[in-house]
Design a protein around this motif. Structure first.
Motif, PDB file in Angstrom:
ATOM      1  N   HIS A  69      -1.227   1.768 -10.410  1.00 43.21           N
ATOM      2  CA  HIS A  69      -0.821   1.949  -9.017  1.00 43.21           C
ATOM      3  C   HIS A  69      -2.056   1.958  -8.115  1.00 43.21           C
ATOM      4  CE1 HIS A  69       1.383   3.331  -5.531  1.00 43.21           C
ATOM      5  NE2 HIS A  69       0.554   4.345  -5.413  1.00 43.21           N
ATOM      6  N   VAL A  73      -3.034  -0.297  -4.749  1.00 41.77           N
ATOM      7  CA  VAL A  73      -3.386   0.335  -3.475  1.00 41.77           C
ATOM      8  C   VAL A  73      -4.734  -0.198  -3.000  1.00 41.77           C
ATOM      9  CG1 VAL A  73      -4.009   2.524  -2.372  1.00 41.77           C
ATOM     10  CG2 VAL A  73      -2.001   2.399  -3.842  1.00 41.77           C
ATOM     11  N   ARG A  76      -4.626  -3.395  -1.154  1.00 39.25           N
ATOM     12  CA  ARG A  76      -4.078  -3.360   0.208  1.00 39.25           C
ATOM     13  C   ARG A  76      -4.965  -2.612   1.185  1.00 39.25           C
ATOM     14  NH1 ARG A  76       0.518  -1.466  -2.620  1.00 39.25           N
ATOM     15  NH2 ARG A  76       0.302   0.489  -1.539  1.00 39.25           N
ATOM     16  N   ARG A  77      -5.819  -1.724   0.712  1.00 38.63           N
ATOM     17  CA  ARG A  77      -6.613  -0.871   1.587  1.00 38.63           C
ATOM     18  C   ARG A  77      -8.108  -1.058   1.310  1.00 38.63           C
ATOM     19  NH1 ARG A  77      -2.589   1.038   4.772  1.00 38.63           N
ATOM     20  NH2 ARG A  77      -1.069   2.281   3.680  1.00 38.63           N
ATOM     21  N   GLY A  82      -9.128   4.028   2.865  1.00 43.78           N
ATOM     22  CA  GLY A  82      -8.784   5.008   1.842  1.00 43.78           C
ATOM     23  C   GLY A  82      -9.401   6.366   2.126  1.00 43.78           C
TER      24      GLY A  82
END
Length: 100
Positions: A69, A73, A76-77, A82
């Motif tokens: 996961h 993430v 995308r970031r 973050g």
């Protein structure tokens, strides 16, 4: 139940497909207008894709590497986004606890 009860079966053709491991699969297809014979078939012995060219079988599919996961993430970031989100969440937790 015999052929008399079901009626006559449609004329059929057998097509040979070969996978990368050299297995041969011979499914049958009806010889009727509109019936298309697929270029590839799944090998029933090993599950690899099989093609009609014995000397040039289709390449095996590339397996996707398992991603966590966190890896999704991070796609995308950015690191700065973050850190900003982390600081925001830590601030909320500290306010709830009354330690800020």
């Amino acid at each position: 139940m015999g052929e008399a009860e079901r009626g006559e079966s449609a004329p059929r053709t057998f097509v040979s497909y070969w996978c990368g491991k050299g297995h041969e699969v011979r499914p049958s297809f009806a010889l009727e207008p509109g019936v298309e014979i697929p270029e590839q078939w799944e090998c029933t012995r090993c599950g690899l894709p099989a093609g009609q060219d014995k000397d040039n079988p289709p390449a095996p599919p590339r397996a996707e590497v398992y991603k966590t996961h966190l890896a999704y993430v991070k796609e995308r970031r950015s690191d700065s986004e973050g850190e900003e989100i982390l600081a925001e969440r830590l601030g909320e937790l500290r306010r709830r606890r009354g330690t800020e």
